[in-house]
Motif scaffolding. Structure first.
Motif, PDB file in Angstrom:
ATOM      1  N   GLN A   1       1.194  16.811   7.213  1.00 56.83           N
ATOM      2  CA  GLN A   1       1.638  17.141   8.557  1.00 56.83           C
ATOM      3  C   GLN A   1       1.750  18.650   8.727  1.00 56.83           C
ATOM      4  O   GLN A   1       2.557  19.296   8.050  1.00 56.83           O
ATOM      5  CB  GLN A   1       2.976  16.479   8.887  1.00 56.83           C
TER       6      GLN A   1
ATOM      7  N   TYR B   1       0.345  11.419   3.562  1.00 57.92           N
ATOM      8  CA  TYR B   1       0.047  12.058   4.827  1.00 57.92           C
ATOM      9  C   TYR B   1       0.292  13.553   4.719  1.00 57.92           C
ATOM     10  O   TYR B   1       1.183  14.003   3.993  1.00 57.92           O
ATOM     11  CB  TYR B   1       0.956  11.528   5.946  1.00 57.92           C
TER      12      TYR B   1
ATOM     13  N   VAL C   1       5.916   0.741   7.985  1.00 59.57           N
ATOM     14  CA  VAL C   1       5.623   1.971   7.263  1.00 59.57           C
ATOM     15  C   VAL C   1       6.925   2.730   7.056  1.00 59.57           C
ATOM     16  O   VAL C   1       7.613   3.063   8.014  1.00 59.57           O
ATOM     17  CB  VAL C   1       4.622   2.848   8.044  1.00 59.57           C
TER      18      VAL C   1
ATOM     19  N   TYR D   1       0.844  -1.182   0.000  1.00 60.45           N
ATOM     20  CA  TYR D   1       0.000   0.000   0.000  1.00 60.45           C
ATOM     21  C   TYR D   1       0.880   1.232   0.000  1.00 60.45           C
ATOM     22  O   TYR D   1       2.036   1.182   0.429  1.00 60.45           O
ATOM     23  CB  TYR D   1      -0.858   0.051   1.281  1.00 60.45           C
TER      24      TYR D   1
ATOM     25  N   PHE E   1       3.945  13.920   3.100  1.00 60.40           N
ATOM     26  CA  PHE E   1       4.811  12.752   3.027  1.00 60.40           C
ATOM     27  C   PHE E   1       4.092  11.626   2.312  1.00 60.40           C
ATOM     28  O   PHE E   1       2.907  11.377   2.568  1.00 60.40           O
ATOM     29  CB  PHE E   1       5.168  12.249   4.426  1.00 60.40           C
TER      30      PHE E   1
ATOM     31  N   GLN F   1       3.114  -4.265  10.304  1.00 62.23           N
ATOM     32  CA  GLN F   1       2.921  -3.254   9.260  1.00 62.23           C
ATOM     33  C   GLN F   1       4.106  -2.301   9.280  1.00 62.23           C
ATOM     34  O   GLN F   1       4.177  -1.416  10.123  1.00 62.23           O
ATOM     35  CB  GLN F   1       1.622  -2.508   9.548  1.00 62.23           C
TER      36      GLN F   1
ATOM     37  N   GLN G   1       6.653  -1.638  16.655  1.00 63.59           N
ATOM     38  CA  GLN G   1       5.222  -1.856  16.657  1.00 63.59           C
ATOM     39  C   GLN G   1       4.892  -2.907  17.707  1.00 63.59           C
ATOM     40  O   GLN G   1       5.553  -3.950  17.772  1.00 63.59           O
ATOM     41  CB  GLN G   1       4.678  -2.303  15.289  1.00 63.59           C
TER      42      GLN G   1
ATOM     43  N   PHE H   1       8.448   6.137   5.468  1.00 61.34           N
ATOM     44  CA  PHE H   1       8.096   7.458   4.968  1.00 61.34           C
ATOM     45  C   PHE H   1       9.145   7.974   3.994  1.00 61.34           C
ATOM     46  O   PHE H   1      10.340   7.703   4.124  1.00 61.34           O
ATOM     47  CB  PHE H   1       7.986   8.450   6.128  1.00 61.34           C
ATOM     48  N   GLY H   2       8.675   8.760   3.027  1.00 58.56           N
ATOM     49  CA  GLY H   2       9.568   9.448   2.107  1.00 58.56           C
ATOM     50  C   GLY H   2      10.091  10.734   2.742  1.00 58.56           C
ATOM     51  O   GLY H   2       9.848  11.015   3.918  1.00 58.56           O
TER      52      GLY H   2
ATOM     53  N   PHE I   1      -3.648  11.209   7.835  1.00 60.14           N
ATOM     54  CA  PHE I   1      -3.949  10.437   6.631  1.00 60.14           C
ATOM     55  C   PHE I   1      -4.757  11.268   5.634  1.00 60.14           C
ATOM     56  O   PHE I   1      -5.726  11.945   5.992  1.00 60.14           O
ATOM     57  CB  PHE I   1      -4.744   9.203   7.048  1.00 60.14           C
TER      58      PHE I   1
ATOM     59  N   PHE J   1      -2.076   9.005  14.094  1.00 60.08           N
ATOM     60  CA  PHE J   1      -0.928   9.529  14.817  1.00 60.08           C
ATOM     61  C   PHE J   1      -1.335  10.497  15.920  1.00 60.08           C
ATOM     62  O   PHE J   1      -2.290  11.263  15.777  1.00 60.08           O
ATOM     63  CB  PHE J   1       0.015  10.258  13.856  1.00 60.08           C
ATOM     64  N   GLY J   2      -0.552  10.460  16.993  1.00 61.23           N
ATOM     65  CA  GLY J   2      -0.676  11.458  18.033  1.00 61.23           C
ATOM     66  C   GLY J   2       0.126  12.697  17.683  1.00 61.23           C
ATOM     67  O   GLY J   2       0.806  12.730  16.647  1.00 61.23           O
ATOM     68  N   PRO J   3       0.084  13.721  18.532  1.00 61.54           N
ATOM     69  CA  PRO J   3       0.787  14.981  18.243  1.00 61.54           C
ATOM     70  C   PRO J   3       2.286  14.901  18.468  1.00 61.54           C
ATOM     71  O   PRO J   3       3.025  15.778  18.023  1.00 61.54           O
ATOM     72  CB  PRO J   3       0.145  15.967  19.215  1.00 61.54           C
TER      73      PRO J   3
ATOM     74  N   ILE K   1       0.531   5.511   0.985  1.00 69.32           N
ATOM     75  CA  ILE K   1      -0.317   6.500   1.657  1.00 69.32           C
ATOM     76  C   ILE K   1       0.299   7.880   1.506  1.00 69.32           C
ATOM     77  O   ILE K   1       1.537   8.018   1.516  1.00 69.32           O
ATOM     78  CB  ILE K   1      -0.442   6.188   3.167  1.00 69.32           C
TER      79      ILE K   1
ATOM     80  N   TYR L   1       7.492   6.125  16.246  1.00 74.52           N
ATOM     81  CA  TYR L   1       8.311   6.678  15.182  1.00 74.52           C
ATOM     82  C   TYR L   1       9.167   7.808  15.747  1.00 74.52           C
ATOM     83  O   TYR L   1       8.758   8.530  16.655  1.00 74.52           O
ATOM     84  CB  TYR L   1       7.441   7.246  14.054  1.00 74.52           C
TER      85      TYR L   1
ATOM     86  N   PRO M   1      -2.381  -4.932  13.935  1.00 70.79           N
ATOM     87  CA  PRO M   1      -1.057  -4.584  13.420  1.00 70.79           C
ATOM     88  C   PRO M   1      -0.986  -4.552  11.908  1.00 70.79           C
ATOM     89  O   PRO M   1       0.031  -4.194  11.342  1.00 70.79           O
ATOM     90  CB  PRO M   1      -0.165  -5.684  13.994  1.00 70.79           C
ATOM     91  N   GLY M   2      -2.034  -4.962  11.239  1.00 74.60           N
ATOM     92  CA  GLY M   2      -2.023  -4.916   9.783  1.00 74.60           C
ATOM     93  C   GLY M   2      -1.335  -6.113   9.151  1.00 74.60           C
ATOM     94  O   GLY M   2      -0.789  -6.008   8.068  1.00 74.60           O
TER      95      GLY M   2
ATOM     96  N   GLY N   1       3.624  21.229  14.417  1.00 75.40           N
ATOM     97  CA  GLY N   1       3.214  20.906  15.779  1.00 75.40           C
ATOM     98  C   GLY N   1       2.230  19.755  15.889  1.00 75.40           C
ATOM     99  O   GLY N   1       1.738  19.473  16.982  1.00 75.40           O
ATOM    100  N   LYS N   2       1.963  19.084  14.775  1.00 67.28           N
ATOM    101  CA  LYS N   2       1.007  17.986  14.791  1.00 67.28           C
ATOM    102  C   LYS N   2       1.624  16.724  14.207  1.00 67.28           C
ATOM    103  O   LYS N   2       2.638  16.768  13.519  1.00 67.28           O
ATOM    104  CB  LYS N   2      -0.252  18.358  14.003  1.00 67.28           C
ATOM    105  N   GLY N   3       0.965  15.615  14.475  1.00 67.39           N
ATOM    106  CA  GLY N   3       1.384  14.368  13.871  1.00 67.39           C
ATOM    107  C   GLY N   3       0.854  14.253  12.459  1.00 67.39           C
ATOM    108  O   GLY N   3      -0.036  15.005  12.040  1.00 67.39           O
ATOM    109  N   PRO N   4       1.379  13.336  11.656  1.00 70.81           N
ATOM    110  CA  PRO N   4       0.893  13.142  10.291  1.00 70.81           C
ATOM    111  C   PRO N   4      -0.585  12.764  10.273  1.00 70.81           C
ATOM    112  O   PRO N   4      -1.059  12.013  11.125  1.00 70.81           O
ATOM    113  CB  PRO N   4       1.746  11.980   9.780  1.00 70.81           C
TER     114      PRO N   4
ATOM    115  N   PRO O   1       9.111  10.668   9.379  1.00 70.29           N
ATOM    116  CA  PRO O   1       9.178   9.766  10.543  1.00 70.29           C
ATOM    117  C   PRO O   1       9.872   8.450  10.179  1.00 70.29           C
ATOM    118  O   PRO O   1       9.721   7.945   9.074  1.00 70.29           O
ATOM    119  CB  PRO O   1       7.707   9.529  10.879  1.00 70.29           C
TER     120      PRO O   1
ATOM    121  N   LEU P   1       6.755  10.172  17.698  1.00 68.25           N
ATOM    122  CA  LEU P   1       5.352  10.014  17.360  1.00 68.25           C
ATOM    123  C   LEU P   1       4.863   8.626  17.722  1.00 68.25           C
ATOM    124  O   LEU P   1       5.580   7.629  17.532  1.00 68.25           O
ATOM    125  CB  LEU P   1       5.142  10.241  15.859  1.00 68.25           C
TER     126      LEU P   1
ATOM    127  N   GLU Q   1      -5.273   1.227   8.927  1.00 68.27           N
ATOM    128  CA  GLU Q   1      -4.932   2.641   9.044  1.00 68.27           C
ATOM    129  C   GLU Q   1      -4.392   2.969  10.424  1.00 68.27           C
ATOM    130  O   GLU Q   1      -4.958   2.570  11.446  1.00 68.27           O
ATOM    131  CB  GLU Q   1      -6.143   3.516   8.746  1.00 68.27           C
TER     132      GLU Q   1
END
Lengths: 113, 116
Positions: A38, A36, A101, A32, A89, A99, B48, A103-104, A46, B107-109, A34, B35, B97-98, A41-44, B43, B90, B104
């Motif tokens: 961002q 994102y 993940v 997959y 991203f 899973q 996990q 990121f680019g 979707f 994410f938290g802040p 995705i 992350y 866990p996928g 001050g925040k997380g990514p 990130p 993060l 999906e």
């Protein structure tokens, strides 16, 4: 807040124009992909995803294109708005025992009012 | 509904110290991922966890460890802090866990860690 976009490639777009953000991924086995968003001050957050067996997927004002031949992903944002200003991203997902993940690098989108 | 929460929001430590970061997933989510995001980069996956067990680990040294509790909250621990550990940490939660398919992650802040 701090800028997550420091030193990132920057795309400046006039409000109302369309934006195209590109990404190269590395693993041809990824399941997959995705995009994102961002904000500082925040997380990514979707935006949209696409499975590896698809080449196009549309959402609300956004379209993702996948070219597996050249391992390229793009995000198109229609009628770009000031609220779209953020760092974007792409991420590739390899599903297996867990899973993973990856990121680019990210692209900073600046919308000019 | 509350999203993913992390504490503290900011933290300043000195080299050699130890730090513990905390994460509470979205209610009903059983998987938590951690992350590290260095300023100006995307990130990078650290861990996990699912059902209190480590399901995956990224390319990070053994100074980094984590655990997940019965209520699915999680802690990330970093020992012997280095200047290079300064980053936004993060936490992301997902229902599963996928395994075999995408699930999906939300994410938290993040927790901003500064190592002096």
């Amino acid at each position: 807040g701090e800028s997550v976009g420091l030193h990132l490639p920057t795309l400046s777009v006039q409000e109302g124009d369309n934006s195209i953000i590109n990404c190269a991924y590395s693993n041809s086995a990824s399941d997959y992909f995705i995009w994102y968003k961002q904000e500082s001050g925040k997380g990514p957050q979707f935006i949209i995803d696409i499975r590896s067996n698809m080449d196009k997927r549309q959402g609300q004002r956004v379209t993702v294109l996948l070219n597996k031949t050249v391992k390229h992903l793009s995000l198109q944002i229609a009628a770009t708005q000031p609220g779209d200003s953020a760092v974007y991203f792409c991420a590739e997902i390899l599903s297996g025992g867990y899973q993973k993940v990856t990121f680019g690098i990210g692209t900073k989108l600046q919308v000019i009012p | 509904d509350a999203g993913v929460t992390q504490s503290p929001t900011h933290l300043i430590k000195t080299r050699g110290q130890h730090v513990t970061l905390r994460c509470s997933p979205i209610s009903g989510h059983k998987s938590v991922s951690w992350y590290q995001q260095v300023l100006g980069q995307g990130p990078q996956f650290i861990f996990q966890y699912y059902e209190k067990e480590e399901r995956g680990r990224g390319n990070f040294p053994d100074r980094f460890s984590a655990r997940q509790f019965p209520n699915y909250s999680s802690e990330l621990n970093v020992n012997a802090l280095l200047l290079g550990d300064s980053a936004l940490y993060l936490c992301a939660s997902s229902y599963t866990p996928g395994t075999g398919s995408y699930n999906e992650q939300f994410f938290g802040p993040g927790t901003r860690l500064t190592v002096l």
